[in-house]
Structure formats: structure tokens, C-alpha cells
Design an enzyme around this catalytic site. Sequence first.
Site, PDB file in Angstrom:
ATOM      1  CD  GLU A 174       5.837 -14.308 -93.935  1.00  0.00           C
ATOM      2  OE1 GLU A 174       5.673 -13.626 -92.900  1.00  0.00           O
ATOM      3  OE2 GLU A 174       6.862 -14.224 -94.644  1.00  0.00           O
ATOM      4  CG  HIS A 231       1.735 -11.287 -91.142  1.00  0.00           C
ATOM      5  ND1 HIS A 231       1.711 -12.541 -90.579  1.00  0.00           N
ATOM      6  CD2 HIS A 231       2.922 -11.182 -91.787  1.00  0.00           C
ATOM      7  CE1 HIS A 231       2.843 -13.179 -90.863  1.00  0.00           C
ATOM      8  NE2 HIS A 231       3.590 -12.378 -91.601  1.00  0.00           N
ATOM      9  CD  GLU A 287       9.273  -8.643 -93.974  1.00  0.00           C
ATOM     10  OE1 GLU A 287       9.941  -7.922 -93.224  1.00  0.00           O
ATOM     11  OE2 GLU A 287       8.549  -9.573 -93.568  1.00  0.00           O
ATOM     12  CG  ASP A 296      -0.494 -14.295 -88.895  1.00  0.00           C
ATOM     13  OD1 ASP A 296      -0.659 -13.231 -89.547  1.00  0.00           O
ATOM     14  OD2 ASP A 296       0.559 -14.531 -88.283  1.00  0.00           O
ATOM     15  CG  ASN A 336       7.225 -13.318 -98.769  1.00  0.00           C
ATOM     16  OD1 ASN A 336       6.061 -13.525 -99.094  1.00  0.00           O
ATOM     17  ND2 ASN A 336       7.651 -13.471 -97.525  1.00  0.00           N
TER      18      ASN A 336
END
Length: 475
Positions: free
Chosen positions: A287, A260, A182, A289, A224
Site C-alpha cells: 500500500e 504508508h 492489521e 504512499d 498484511n
Amino acid sequence: MGALPYGFFHSPKSPQRKVSVLMSIPRHGRSALLATAAVSVALAASVAVIGTADAASTLGASAAQTGRYYGAAIAAGRLGDATYTRILTTEFNSVTPENEMKWDATEPSQGRFTYTNGDRILNQGVAMGAKVRGHALLWHQQQPSWAQSLSGTALRNAAINHVTQVATHYKGKIYAWDVVNEAFADGGSGARRDSNLQRTGNDWIEAAFRAARAADPAAKLCYNDYNTDGVNAKSTGIYNMVRDFKSRGVPIDCVGFQSHLGTGLPGDYQANLQRFADLGVDVQITELDVAQGSNQANVYAGVTRACMAVSRCTGITVWGIRDSDSWRTGENPLLFDNSGNKKAAYTSVLNALNAGGPTTPPTTSNPPPPTTSTPPPPTGACAATVSLNSWTGGYVATVRVTAGQAAVSGWTVSLSLPSGSAITGVWSAANTGSTGAVSFRNVSYNGQIAAGGFTEFGFQGTGSGPTATPTCAAG
Ligand code: G3I
């Protein structure tokens, strides 16, 4: 609350929460996405395509049919939960520590490393025969308080030492590391995010990747980030960094797309993955979701199909197992409900995995870190070479000690540091002196070197690293 760039929102419960707000894809847009996936699959004529004849009944097994993994972020504190662990061991063939390998967890005070919970995740993965993704070596969040109070060269050196130490601890055991997490800003700038790490100099990311490669040459090294779910200013900023790294030989192997997601998927999700893959890196969904809603199963399926259609998309990780395990409290964004039952989204993912796609390319091992070449040492003697990972104001030196035609029982390496250089940390050796003429003696576990074999130790310093070949004395 006012609108935030790229649809980010801040939850009152969790100020650091961020989720891409994605428009529902209109029917024709979804068709286009599926058509694109179909064309990509059809074009991959030279690679094997696995179809439904080989349908498997778990996520990991179905992903493995095309050489991919299907993983979950897991928490050490939940491993005693029987339902959780049953689903984990049945369904997944990759694990990522949700928090246990982050900087605050692994180096709570400077130079004191704690691996208890990280090792629990590692051991769980090893016991399952699963891949282990390391997450994350450097990040502006979840830094220990001592690091938050550092800046400049002191922070840079501490950060690189952290990368070196943690990657060395897990050497040979991690499939892929999120080396940097990030580091790009939200919004339309495509620029780096401001952070204490960024303020140490723009080269901090490449210094971290070089240190990680030197410490664990076998691990794939990933960048990432989130909100990179389509072609946008942020993903393009990252794309440009990766292209630059590849052109200059900075060791980067993969890009993680956190994903996400809200209730839709950008139409260019797959195309965005593909443009990164075309730079010569693997891509991974790291990651995943998806907010609960009538479209949840479709979004999960769309992400799965996109990865399956990109041969260098090597796997998918969901960020938790049951809805009740998720950081997105109340959004029910995962594949299993609170009781551990499979949701519709689970079935849509399994079907998409079993529908097949091009296999991933075989894994190639990374080249070893560069060392200067020296003639082999004579019988009974040893030789030493240094490889340096330098940045403005500091360096990490990896020293390889090689035995000659006879075994060595103890060794001492001597070298001269340039003016202004001072050693700040040493591993796998004991040093005498930290400036000027310095020497390093083996420690208890690496004094014995078989004939023709080698061992390595390292040190970190301020200023410039040594340039001359060191001398080595056996005995
Ligand atoms: O363990 C302590 C507990 O002892 C204490 O009582 C409790 C009080 O709040 O906090 C617990 O720690 C929490 C930790 O999760 C473990 O549950 C932290 O407060 C909380 O901040 C932490 O949140 C994690 C978050 O990263 C931190 O930024 C989430 O679990 C984790 O899922 C999340 O993961 C990140 C990825 O690393 C990077 N990408 C975004 C993703 C979601 O934010």
C-alpha cells in the site's frame, strides 16, 4: 494532541488514518542503506541479475524484467475517468481493489454476497493481463454492521464462512489474498490488537488462513499490516507469528508491508523484508504512499531498491494513482500529480526498477487441501472424501465427490455428524437435515461428473466436524 507510539497520528479528518513518521535518513545512513542493497545484489550470485541494458519505459514492464509486478490500488468508481484508466493500463501490471472486496462491500447483510464492484476490479485486471491482489478477507475495520454486532462462536463462524465464500467466488483468479489485515497492535507490546475477531480466540487468524487455502488452493495467502517498516516491536510480533505458522504447517505464503510512509525510510527497511523472506514467505509492498516533501523521490527509490534487492520481494503496489485519488488528502503522496503528470518520484522508481536486481524465484503452486485417501470407486459409482478446517466450536468441511470409471449423472453424499454438531451453511449442494444423519444432493451445475473426474461442495457447522468417511450414491 499527545505523541502516539511509533509516531502515529490521528488526522482530524480521518480518525483511522495512520502514517509511519519516519526520520529523514542522514546522509551516512542513506549510504549505508544503499551499500546494504549493493551487497545483497552482489551476494545473489546464483540468480540472474537484470541491468540497465534492458531498461523499460513503464513501471510494470520494468518490474517484470525481474519477475516482479508493479501495481496500484484502484477504485471501481474511477474506472470511467479516461486519464485514470490510461495511466492504469499503461503503467501497471497488478491491481488491488481499494475497498471493493472488503467485508462490508461483499457481504452487506449476512449470507447475501455482492460482488458487482469487486468483479469490476477483477475484470479490469484480467483485461489488462494484470495480477489481481485480493484485499482483504478479514479486518477489524470496514466490517458490515451485522458482523460488528456479533461475538463469540457466531462471529467466528460468520467470519470463516465469509472467507470461504469470497475466496471461493474468486477461486483461481486471485494472485494473492490479504487474508487477514492489521491484526497486531501499535506500540511496543508486539501483541495482537484487541478486536471483536481477536476476542473469538487467538486461533482466528490461522482458521482464516486454513479456510482460504481450502477455498482457493492456488492463491498466495498473505498477512498484511502497517507500521512494519523496520525491525520494531510490531513487526517482530508478526515475524514470530509467521515463524510459528510455518513451523506448524499453517498455510501462509506471504507478508504484506503496507508502507504508508512519511518523509524518511528506516535504515533497516530492507533487512526487515529479508528476515521475513528468510522464514520462507514472499514479501510484498502492498500500500505504498509517501508524504510529499523534498525527500519523496528518494524514499520511493529506497523502497524500490530494497524490494529489488530481496529476491522474495515479488512486487510493489502503490495505494492509488494520482495524488487526487489518494486517501491521504492534501499530502500528495503518489507518483502522478492531480493532472496525471509523472512526478519526480515516478522517475526515481522507474530508474530503480530498471537498475535491476535478483529475479524472483519461480512461483510454485500450493499443495491441494488434504483429503483422506480412499480406493477409487467402481464403475458407475462415486466416492466422497472430506477435508476439515476446524477450530474450537466450529468447522468448515470441503467434500470431494469423485466419479468412478464411468461418468456420473447426479449424486448424493451421506454422512453422520457427531453429537452437538449442526450445519449452519452449505454451498454447491442441497442438504437434507442439519444434525445427526445428513445428506447432500448435487445442484444443477455439478451433478454431471466425467469418468474419473470430481467436483467439490462444502458446508460449515458448529461443534465438531464429521470424522467417518461419507458414502456416495450415484444417479
Ligand atoms: O463510498 C462512500 C460514499 O458513498 C459516501 O458518500 C462517502 C461519505 O464519507 O463515503 C464513501 O466511502 C468511503 C470509502 O473509503 C470510499 O471512498 C468511506 O467513508 C471511507 O472510510 C473509505 O476509506 C477507505 C479506508 O481504507 C477505510 O478504512 C479508503 O478509501 C481506503 O484507501 C483505505 O484503505 C486502507 C486499507 O484498506 C488498509 N490499510 C490502510 C488503508 C488506508 O486507511
